[in-house]
Design a protein around this motif. Structure first.
Motif, PDB file in Angstrom:
ATOM      1  N   ASP A  98      13.522  52.463  62.694  1.00 12.68           N
ATOM      2  CA  ASP A  98      14.341  53.267  61.773  1.00 12.68           C
ATOM      3  C   ASP A  98      14.126  52.890  60.317  1.00 12.68           C
ATOM      4  O   ASP A  98      14.448  53.662  59.421  1.00 12.68           O
ATOM      5  CB  ASP A  98      15.827  53.116  62.112  1.00 12.68           C
ATOM      6  CG  ASP A  98      16.217  53.883  63.351  1.00 12.68           C
ATOM      7  OD1 ASP A  98      15.564  54.896  63.651  1.00 12.68           O
ATOM      8  OD2 ASP A  98      17.177  53.463  64.026  1.00 12.68           O
ATOM      9  N   PHE A  99      13.558  51.701  60.082  1.00 13.29           N
ATOM     10  CA  PHE A  99      13.347  51.238  58.711  1.00 13.29           C
ATOM     11  C   PHE A  99      12.400  52.149  57.939  1.00 13.29           C
ATOM     12  O   PHE A  99      12.444  52.222  56.723  1.00 13.29           O
ATOM     13  CB  PHE A  99      12.814  49.801  58.715  1.00 13.29           C
ATOM     14  CG  PHE A  99      12.677  49.218  57.348  1.00 13.29           C
ATOM     15  CD1 PHE A  99      13.801  48.850  56.637  1.00 13.29           C
ATOM     16  CD2 PHE A  99      11.437  49.057  56.759  1.00 13.29           C
ATOM     17  CE1 PHE A  99      13.685  48.312  55.369  1.00 13.29           C
ATOM     18  CE2 PHE A  99      11.311  48.522  55.500  1.00 13.29           C
ATOM     19  CZ  PHE A  99      12.447  48.154  54.797  1.00 13.29           C
ATOM     20  N   PRO A 159      18.110  56.331  57.196  1.00  8.42           N
ATOM     21  CA  PRO A 159      18.164  56.062  58.639  1.00  8.42           C
ATOM     22  C   PRO A 159      19.469  56.580  59.252  1.00  8.42           C
ATOM     23  O   PRO A 159      20.493  56.643  58.581  1.00  8.42           O
ATOM     24  CB  PRO A 159      18.087  54.535  58.727  1.00  8.42           C
ATOM     25  CG  PRO A 159      18.487  54.045  57.395  1.00  8.42           C
ATOM     26  CD  PRO A 159      18.160  55.115  56.413  1.00  8.42           C
ATOM     27  N   PRO A 160      19.428  56.927  60.550  1.00  6.30           N
ATOM     28  CA  PRO A 160      20.646  57.425  61.201  1.00  6.30           C
ATOM     29  C   PRO A 160      21.637  56.287  61.433  1.00  6.30           C
ATOM     30  O   PRO A 160      21.255  55.119  61.456  1.00  6.30           O
ATOM     31  CB  PRO A 160      20.129  57.976  62.537  1.00  6.30           C
ATOM     32  CG  PRO A 160      18.911  57.159  62.814  1.00  6.30           C
ATOM     33  CD  PRO A 160      18.295  56.883  61.469  1.00  6.30           C
ATOM     34  N   PHE A 161      22.903  56.656  61.611  1.00  6.26           N
ATOM     35  CA  PHE A 161      23.918  55.646  61.899  1.00  6.26           C
ATOM     36  C   PHE A 161      23.883  55.344  63.392  1.00  6.26           C
ATOM     37  O   PHE A 161      24.092  56.222  64.223  1.00  6.26           O
ATOM     38  CB  PHE A 161      25.309  56.143  61.501  1.00  6.26           C
ATOM     39  CG  PHE A 161      26.370  55.115  61.713  1.00  6.26           C
ATOM     40  CD1 PHE A 161      26.559  54.107  60.790  1.00  6.26           C
ATOM     41  CD2 PHE A 161      27.172  55.132  62.839  1.00  6.26           C
ATOM     42  CE1 PHE A 161      27.534  53.143  60.979  1.00  6.26           C
ATOM     43  CE2 PHE A 161      28.145  54.179  63.045  1.00  6.26           C
ATOM     44  CZ  PHE A 161      28.322  53.178  62.108  1.00  6.26           C
ATOM     45  N   LEU A 201      25.172  47.692  60.052  1.00  5.42           N
ATOM     46  CA  LEU A 201      25.350  46.795  58.901  1.00  5.42           C
ATOM     47  C   LEU A 201      24.832  47.441  57.618  1.00  5.42           C
ATOM     48  O   LEU A 201      25.439  47.309  56.553  1.00  5.42           O
ATOM     49  CB  LEU A 201      24.639  45.463  59.153  1.00  5.42           C
ATOM     50  CG  LEU A 201      24.823  44.395  58.085  1.00  5.42           C
ATOM     51  CD1 LEU A 201      26.301  44.033  57.954  1.00  5.42           C
ATOM     52  CD2 LEU A 201      24.022  43.156  58.413  1.00  5.42           C
ATOM     53  N   LEU A 202      23.742  48.162  57.732  1.00 15.37           N
ATOM     54  CA  LEU A 202      23.179  48.854  56.577  1.00 15.37           C
ATOM     55  C   LEU A 202      24.165  49.877  56.012  1.00 15.37           C
ATOM     56  O   LEU A 202      24.339  49.979  54.801  1.00 15.37           O
ATOM     57  CB  LEU A 202      21.874  49.547  56.988  1.00 15.37           C
ATOM     58  CG  LEU A 202      21.225  50.465  55.968  1.00 15.37           C
ATOM     59  CD1 LEU A 202      20.629  49.636  54.843  1.00 15.37           C
ATOM     60  CD2 LEU A 202      20.151  51.303  56.622  1.00 15.37           C
ATOM     61  N   TRP A 203      24.832  50.608  56.900  1.00 16.01           N
ATOM     62  CA  TRP A 203      25.760  51.640  56.467  1.00 16.01           C
ATOM     63  C   TRP A 203      27.139  51.091  56.116  1.00 16.01           C
ATOM     64  O   TRP A 203      27.799  51.588  55.198  1.00 16.01           O
ATOM     65  CB  TRP A 203      25.910  52.708  57.554  1.00 16.01           C
ATOM     66  CG  TRP A 203      24.720  53.610  57.640  1.00 16.01           C
ATOM     67  CD1 TRP A 203      23.726  53.560  58.569  1.00 16.01           C
ATOM     68  CD2 TRP A 203      24.385  54.672  56.759  1.00 16.01           C
ATOM     69  NE1 TRP A 203      22.801  54.532  58.321  1.00 16.01           N
ATOM     70  CE2 TRP A 203      23.182  55.237  57.207  1.00 16.01           C
ATOM     71  CE3 TRP A 203      24.984  55.220  55.630  1.00 16.01           C
ATOM     72  CZ2 TRP A 203      22.564  56.303  56.575  1.00 16.01           C
ATOM     73  CZ3 TRP A 203      24.367  56.279  54.998  1.00 16.01           C
ATOM     74  CH2 TRP A 203      23.177  56.811  55.472  1.00 16.01           C
ATOM     75  N   ALA A 208      31.723  45.335  51.385  1.00 16.15           N
ATOM     76  CA  ALA A 208      31.635  44.467  50.199  1.00 16.15           C
ATOM     77  C   ALA A 208      32.556  44.985  49.091  1.00 16.15           C
ATOM     78  O   ALA A 208      33.210  44.187  48.398  1.00 16.15           O
ATOM     79  CB  ALA A 208      30.192  44.389  49.709  1.00 16.15           C
ATOM     80  N   LEU A 209      32.616  46.297  48.910  1.00 19.57           N
ATOM     81  CA  LEU A 209      33.508  46.862  47.890  1.00 19.57           C
ATOM     82  C   LEU A 209      34.973  46.600  48.225  1.00 19.57           C
ATOM     83  O   LEU A 209      35.754  46.218  47.350  1.00 19.57           O
ATOM     84  CB  LEU A 209      33.273  48.368  47.765  1.00 19.57           C
ATOM     85  CG  LEU A 209      32.018  48.784  47.021  1.00 19.57           C
ATOM     86  CD1 LEU A 209      31.830  50.295  47.096  1.00 19.57           C
ATOM     87  CD2 LEU A 209      32.076  48.344  45.572  1.00 19.57           C
ATOM     88  N   VAL A 210      35.346  46.793  49.478  1.00 21.06           N
ATOM     89  CA  VAL A 210      36.734  46.540  49.890  1.00 21.06           C
ATOM     90  C   VAL A 210      37.062  45.055  49.728  1.00 21.06           C
ATOM     91  O   VAL A 210      38.135  44.691  49.224  1.00 21.06           O
ATOM     92  CB  VAL A 210      36.962  47.016  51.345  1.00 21.06           C
ATOM     93  CG1 VAL A 210      38.286  46.517  51.889  1.00 21.06           C
ATOM     94  CG2 VAL A 210      36.894  48.536  51.414  1.00 21.06           C
TER      95      VAL A 210
END
Length: 163
Positions: free
Chosen positions: A93-94, A99-101, A107-109, A115-117
């Motif tokens: 998928d890379f 890439p699809p979820f 982790l990518l999605w 991190a923002l939260v």
């Protein structure tokens, strides 16, 4: 009138800085419909060397190889979906810029929103500590860090220096 040369210069710089496409003339297919399909697919595939560029924009030799592979598969009669499935089976998928979820890409999605939260929570905690510290000091007079004995001693020193 002095502004006109500056505007012309800015326009020239902006027009000169347009991204150059990495597709070489010898890669372009004779059939315009197949070439359009190849370019569309190339814009969706990640350059494994550059990583944040599509293979359509990358000058890397591997990107060229992938562009040629896409064109070969299209000439062979593969559909767009078949070409993408072939490349994902080969590289994972890379290779996809979007890439699809799924479990492998969770982790990518989910990483950036997490991190923002987390950052927002840390900022809220810091703000709460500051307001608690400020409200605890609100009842004290200015310089309220001295004990009564220290304040009396300080007042005596100040009074003894006055003429």
């Amino acid at each position: 009138m002095r502004l006109l040369p500056a505007i012309a210069f800015v326009f020239w710089v902006v027009s000169a800085c347009q991204p150059a496409l990495a597709v070489q003339p010898d890669e372009i297919m004779a059939d315009p419909a197949l070439e359009a399909r190849a370019r569309g697919l190339s814009k969706e595939l990640r350059c494994m060397v550059c990583q944040n560029q599509s293979i359509d924009d990358s000058d890397a030799p591997l990107a060229r190889d992938l562009r040629l592979l896409v064109r070969e598969r299209l000439k062979g009669g593969d559909s767009d979906q078949q070409v993408m499935e072939f490349l994902v089976a080969r590289y994972g998928d890379f290779v996809l810029l979007k890439p699809p979820f799924n479990w492998h890409t969770a982790l990518l999605w989910l990483g950036p929103p997490a991190a923002l939260v987390g950052g927002a929570l840390v900022l809220v905690m810091i703000a709460r500590r500051r307001t608690r510290r400020g409200s605890a000091d609100a009842g004290k007079p200015e310089g309220g860090n001295l004990t009564a004995a220290e304040e009396a001693k300080l007042a005596g020193l100040i009074n003894s220096r006055e003429p």
